[in-house]
Enzyme design. Structure first.
Site, PDB file in Angstrom:
ATOM      1  CG  HIS A 160      11.408  -2.541   4.296  1.00 46.19           C
ATOM      2  ND1 HIS A 160      10.040  -2.430   4.306  1.00 46.19           N
ATOM      3  CD2 HIS A 160      11.698  -3.728   4.882  1.00 46.19           C
ATOM      4  CE1 HIS A 160       9.520  -3.504   4.873  1.00 46.19           C
ATOM      5  NE2 HIS A 160      10.507  -4.313   5.228  1.00 46.19           N
ATOM      6  CE1 TYR A 183       9.265   4.823   2.400  1.00 49.44           C
ATOM      7  CE2 TYR A 183       7.767   6.687   2.592  1.00 49.44           C
ATOM      8  CZ  TYR A 183       8.231   5.474   3.050  1.00 49.44           C
ATOM      9  OH  TYR A 183       7.671   4.904   4.162  1.00 49.44           O
ATOM     10  CG  ASN A 224       8.460  -2.142   0.069  1.00 46.53           C
ATOM     11  OD1 ASN A 224       7.936  -2.243   1.184  1.00 46.53           O
ATOM     12  ND2 ASN A 224       9.093  -1.052  -0.310  1.00 46.53           N
ATOM     13  CD  GLU A 250      10.558  -7.805   5.508  1.00 44.23           C
ATOM     14  OE1 GLU A 250      10.687  -8.941   6.020  1.00 44.23           O
ATOM     15  OE2 GLU A 250      10.339  -6.783   6.174  1.00 44.23           O
ATOM     16  N   PRO A 265       0.780  -1.231   0.000  1.00 45.51           N
ATOM     17  CG  PRO A 265      -0.196  -1.173   2.094  1.00 45.51           C
ATOM     18  CD  PRO A 265       0.463  -2.106   1.135  1.00 45.51           C
ATOM     19  CG  ASN A 266      -0.293   4.290   1.306  1.00 47.16           C
ATOM     20  OD1 ASN A 266      -1.270   4.846   0.823  1.00 47.16           O
ATOM     21  ND2 ASN A 266      -0.337   3.668   2.474  1.00 47.16           N
ATOM     22  CB  ALA A 292       1.663   0.117   6.238  1.00 51.41           C
ATOM     23  NE  ARG A 309       4.158   6.592   1.821  1.00 50.42           N
ATOM     24  CZ  ARG A 309       4.357   5.317   2.150  1.00 50.42           C
ATOM     25  NH1 ARG A 309       4.620   4.398   1.222  1.00 50.42           N
ATOM     26  NH2 ARG A 309       4.291   4.943   3.407  1.00 50.42           N
ATOM     27  NE  ARG A 353      10.425   6.088   8.046  1.00 52.80           N
ATOM     28  CZ  ARG A 353       9.467   5.826   7.137  1.00 52.80           C
ATOM     29  NH1 ARG A 353       9.578   4.769   6.351  1.00 52.80           N
ATOM     30  NH2 ARG A 353       8.432   6.631   7.034  1.00 52.80           N
TER      31      ARG A 353
HETATM   32  C1  DQA Z   1       8.488   0.834   3.594  1.00 56.16           C
HETATM   33  C2  DQA Z   1       8.594   1.083   5.105  1.00 56.16           C
HETATM   34  C3  DQA Z   1       7.231   0.901   5.789  1.00 56.16           C
HETATM   35  O1  DQA Z   1       7.333   1.164   7.164  1.00 56.16           O
HETATM   36  C4  DQA Z   1       6.213   1.866   5.202  1.00 56.16           C
HETATM   37  O2  DQA Z   1       4.946   1.621   5.743  1.00 56.16           O
HETATM   38  C5  DQA Z   1       6.180   1.849   3.705  1.00 56.16           C
HETATM   39  C6  DQA Z   1       7.419   1.702   2.962  1.00 56.16           C
HETATM   40  C7  DQA Z   1       9.817   1.131   2.870  1.00 56.16           C
HETATM   41  O3  DQA Z   1       9.953   0.704   1.721  1.00 56.16           O
HETATM   42  O4  DQA Z   1      10.686   1.813   3.417  1.00 56.16           O
HETATM   43  O5  DQA Z   1       5.125   2.044   3.100  1.00 56.16           O
HETATM   44  O6  DQA Z   1       8.182  -0.535   3.389  1.00 56.16           O
END
Ligand code: DQA
Length: 145
Positions: free
Chosen positions: A101, A23, A72, A99, A10-11, A75, A18, A108
């Site tokens: 990120h 990011y 990825n 996995e 998501p997002n 959240a 964003r 964070r």
């Molecule tokens: C994320 C880190 C997560 O905490 C966050 O909710 C994201 C992006 C990252 O790629 O750094 O949406 O997965």
């Protein structure tokens, strides 16, 4: 050509606008280009969804088609036991799930310090921007390319 699934939660469709200080300013299409440019020999199948159900169905698809996964979970990382159970199925099948990120969640907020996915992932790469994905792709190439 062998395929790799690059799944984004998501997002992450909002990458580019964003929280650019976290990011960066590039979007998912730029990520796709960078992964393709890496010339890993894999067909890059990059997808994004805001839906937990859809993400889980893609993991099932990866198992059935024996396709390695770069995930990825965004959240969902921090609370989705359903996604964790799907990732555990990949582990059980002896397949690879990396996995990734973009940011380093451990630098964070507290709620980002816990991943419910990591224990069933093959490994985790975090904190290197889009390079997290490129490193994951290189690892998959080394293992099964
Ligand atoms: C994320 C880190 C997560 O905490 C966050 O909710 C994201 C992006 C990252 O790629 O750094 O949406 O997965």
């Amino acid at each position: 050509m062998k395929r790799v699934l690059v799944l984004n939660g998501p997002n992450l469709s909002r990458l580019g606008s964003r929280e650019p200080e976290v990011y960066g300013t590039l979007g998912l299409e730029d990520l796709r280009n960078e992964l393709e440019k890496a010339g890993s020999g894999f067909d890059i199948d990059l997808r994004q969804t805001d839906s937990e159900a859809e993400l889980i169905s893609w993991i099932h698809e990866a198992i059935d088609s024996q396709t390695p996964v770069i995930l990825n979970p965004a959240a969902f990382t921090h609370y989705s036991y359903a996604l964790r159970d799907a990732a555990a199925l990949i582990q059980q099948a002896g397949q690879i799930l990396v996995e990734v990120h973009i940011s380093n969640p451990y630098s964070r907020e507290q709620f980002r310090h816990r991943s419910v996915i990591s224990a069933v992932a093959t490994g985790v790469i975090a904190g290197f921007g889009f390079e997290s994905y490129l490193l994951a792709l290189e690892l998959i190439r080394r293992r099964i390319g």
